[in-house]
Design an enzyme around this catalytic site. Structure first.
Site, mmCIF file in Angstrom:
data_model
loop_
_atom_site.group_PDB
_atom_site.id
_atom_site.type_symbol
_atom_site.label_atom_id
_atom_site.label_comp_id
_atom_site.label_asym_id
_atom_site.label_seq_id
_atom_site.Cartn_x
_atom_site.Cartn_y
_atom_site.Cartn_z
ATOM 1 C CG HIS A 159 -2.013 -1.018 1.114
ATOM 2 N ND1 HIS A 159 -3.288 -0.696 0.724
ATOM 3 C CD2 HIS A 159 -2.014 -2.351 1.306
ATOM 4 C CE1 HIS A 159 -4.022 -1.792 0.701
ATOM 5 N NE2 HIS A 159 -3.274 -2.813 1.050
ATOM 6 C CG ASP A 367 -0.068 9.424 0.646
ATOM 7 O OD1 ASP A 367 -0.142 8.259 1.057
ATOM 8 O OD2 ASP A 367 -0.762 10.364 1.091
HETATM 9 C C1 GDG Z 1 -2.255 3.967 3.298
HETATM 10 C C2 GDG Z 1 -1.237 4.622 2.354
HETATM 11 C C3 GDG Z 1 -2.915 4.469 0.497
HETATM 12 C C4 GDG Z 1 -9.054 9.819 7.572
HETATM 13 N N1 GDG Z 1 -9.514 10.492 8.628
HETATM 14 C C5 GDG Z 1 -10.636 9.898 8.994
HETATM 15 C C6 GDG Z 1 -10.858 8.811 8.148
HETATM 16 N N2 GDG Z 1 -9.882 8.792 7.281
HETATM 17 C C7 GDG Z 1 -9.823 7.844 6.171
HETATM 18 C C8 GDG Z 1 -9.889 8.572 4.851
HETATM 19 C C9 GDG Z 1 -9.272 7.532 3.933
HETATM 20 C C10 GDG Z 1 -8.273 6.839 4.851
HETATM 21 O O1 GDG Z 1 -8.631 7.126 6.193
HETATM 22 C C11 GDG Z 1 -6.868 7.376 4.651
HETATM 23 O O2 GDG Z 1 -6.353 6.848 3.496
HETATM 24 P P1 GDG Z 1 -5.120 7.501 2.744
HETATM 25 O O3 GDG Z 1 -4.984 6.782 1.455
HETATM 26 O O4 GDG Z 1 -5.361 8.945 2.544
HETATM 27 O O5 GDG Z 1 -3.843 7.352 3.686
HETATM 28 P P2 GDG Z 1 -3.176 6.233 4.694
HETATM 29 O O6 GDG Z 1 -3.945 6.091 5.942
HETATM 30 O O7 GDG Z 1 -1.760 6.688 4.881
HETATM 31 O O8 GDG Z 1 -3.212 4.859 3.875
HETATM 32 C C12 GDG Z 1 -1.959 5.400 1.262
HETATM 33 C C13 GDG Z 1 -3.807 3.699 1.467
HETATM 34 O O9 GDG Z 1 -3.047 3.035 2.480
HETATM 35 C C14 GDG Z 1 -4.637 2.640 0.733
HETATM 36 O O10 GDG Z 1 -3.833 1.788 -0.008
HETATM 37 O O11 GDG Z 1 -3.726 5.254 -0.348
HETATM 38 O O12 GDG Z 1 -1.025 5.972 0.362
HETATM 39 O O13 GDG Z 1 -0.349 5.475 3.076
HETATM 40 O O14 GDG Z 1 -10.225 6.605 3.502
HETATM 41 O O15 GDG Z 1 -11.203 8.896 4.576
HETATM 42 N N3 GDG Z 1 -11.912 7.989 8.232
HETATM 43 C C15 GDG Z 1 -12.804 8.238 9.223
HETATM 44 N N4 GDG Z 1 -12.641 9.275 10.101
HETATM 45 C C16 GDG Z 1 -11.580 10.125 10.012
HETATM 46 O O16 GDG Z 1 -11.457 11.082 10.791
HETATM 47 N N5 GDG Z 1 -13.863 7.435 9.334
#
Ligand code: GDG
Length: 469
Positions: A159, A367
């Protein structure tokens, strides 16, 4: 149809599926959907620690899906999770050699936890299962399972980014890590550039070769490697932005803005997300555009994560300080420029906040993909959409190239992009948004998992046949 066995560090849905779904990120929901489609097992750490060294998995079942979770001892958590995974692999794979620490003891603990998981998982596997291992916590899982004689098709999906060889070589045991990936039949990356970095390592450092169709040979094994950019459930997210809960959040937020424009950031509190520089770019914007003061608010949602690791406590302190500095400097009796929310929200509320924002500011240094950028696009209103500003170093920038693409190290450049986004005419906003939305509708989460599982089934079954010859 074969059963799918998902292995990941945390098993999100085990306890209370409805509640977890409302809180969890899209990935947990996607994995659960994969399992429900074909029946399956989700295996991983419970997130709990125990003093008991003799443990067996707690298994629960909901419909077609079983969940098996194991506790770790404190020492295991420290070496495997806080240590090697989050203080070595995470910073290193995000190109942060300056923040990477390496302890042989942590690496040993990491491999041992993978072995411990493999031993217990092996007992739960069935003949025709497909095993799908996720992320950097579990790189050696496949190798440990193969050592136990498990012949089932096995795939791995990373990821986070895969670093170029110059960076990976700083890890003392880099070869062992890469070699362990050759135990899988299919290794998936987020983007073509991660795939390329892996292949360059294989050819330049491991004396391997890359053949047609991304078939890669090294260490006496041949595997398939491919980029599978992860996505979101685009339609579901768009519908969620129209739900009652989202509308309530939208109304509440818009009312509190009193006609001002909202710039939104949603990032786990992590140094890879470029939060300090984001705040500094916003400060630069306020510095340079005096007329915009009082007319725009940056709302940053930053749920804390990995608080056991010093760098994470440090970034939390820094952001609190920076918020105080910027707010102290610019605030008026009736306006505060930054609203900093150090907590998490339910997904439907997030969708309402995305919809209420004119601009999303997504500026990570590095990222794997960044699902927030995709969620923001999906949540917009088609006839008056907001503008996405995205770092060129987020995997998602490749597909979402109709966003304003910025370099997060360039404070002035980001400040200019903020101004451009806030002044962009509706026609241009609609054009940019609809082309990004087309991409997300064609490449949603269902397409992602079907592509991955399809490739695993094809590659894994033929590899298994040749293994048993
Ligand atoms: C890793 C990789 C890759 C955030 N705040 C809240 C919340 N979130 C959710 C978002 C989104 C998820 O968490 C975050 O996903 P990201 O992709 O932005 O980042 P990482 O956590 O670092 O994820 C990344 C991912 O894995 C998938 O492969 O894209 O690059 O680092 O869905 O909405 N969700 C809730 N409350 C929050 O306050 N419910």
């Amino acid at each position: 149809m074969s059963r799918i066995v998902v292995v990941s560090n945390r098993v999100a849905v085990a306890r209370d599926p409805e509640k977890t779904r409302a809180r969890a990120g899209g990935l947990a929901v996607a994995l659960e959907a994969t399992l429900r489609e074909s029946g399956g097992l989700w295996f991983g750490w419970s997130g709990e620690t125990t003093q008991n060294r003799h443990r067996t998995p707690k298994v629960t079942k909901a419909g077609q899906v079983s969940y098996a979770i194991l506790d770790l001892t404190r020492a295991e958590r420290n070496e495997y999770y806080n240590g090697f995974a989050n203080q070595t692999l995470w910073p290193l794979f995000h190109y942060r050699t300056d923040l990477t620490t390496y302890e042989r003891g942590h690496e040993k603990g990491y491999v041992e936890v993978n072995r411990f998981f493999a031993r217990h998982l092996a007992k739960l596997l069935r003949q025709d299962d497909l095993v799908w291992v996720h992320d950097y916590h579990l790189l050696p899982m496949g190798e440990e399972l193969r050592r136990l004689g498990i012949p089932q098709p096995m795939g791995f999906f990373l990821h986070i980014p895969f670093p170029p060889p110059e960076i990976l070589l700083t890890l003392p045991n880099h070869e062992a890590i890469v070699r362990s990936l050759f135990a899988y039949d299919l290794v998936g990356f987020q983007t073509p550039s991660d795939l390329r970095a892996f292949q360059v390592y294989v050819t330049q450092e491991a004396g391997g070769e890359v053949r047609r169709n991304s078939i890669v040979g090294a260490f006496g094994r041949t595997i398939r490697t491919q980029a599978f950019p992860i996505s979101i459930d685009t339609r579901e997210f768009a519908e969620m932005a129209d739900s009652q809960a989202a509308k309530r959040e939208y109304e509440r937020t818009r009312a509190s803005m009193r006609g001002r424009e909202l710039i939104l950031g949603v990032d786990r509190l992590d140094y890879s997300k470029g939060l300090r520089e984001k705040f500094r770019s916003f400060e630069r914007f306020l510095d340079q555009r005096a007329k915009s003061r009082g007319k725009v608010v940056l709302m940053q949602i930053a749920p804390p994560s990995r608080g056991d690791v010093a760098e994470y406590r440090e970034i939390r302190r820094d952001l609190e300080q920076l918020t105080g500095h910027i707010n102290g400097r610019f605030s008026e009796p009736d306006w505060v420029p930054i609203r900093y929310l150090n907590r998490s929200f339910q997904r439907a509320n997030l969708a309402g906040l995305y919809r209420a924002s004119r601009v999303a500011l997504v500026t990570p240094f590095r990222d794997g993909m960044n699902l927030v950028a995709k969620e923001f696009v999906a949540a917009q209103s088609p006839d008056d959409p907001g503008v996405l500003i995205i770092s060129r170093f987020a995997g998602a920038a490749r597909e979402l190239n109709d966003a304003l693409v910025v370099n997060p190290y360039d404070t002035d450049g980001v400040a200019n992009a903020i101004n451009r986004a806030l002044t962009m005419r509706r026609r241009e906003r609609v054009e940019r948004w609809s082309s990004m939305m087309d991409v997300l509708e064609d490449n949603d989460l269902t397409a992602w998992r079907r592509k991955y599982v399809g490739a695993l089934r094809r590659t894994g079954l033929s590899a298994r046949a040749s293994r048993s010859l």
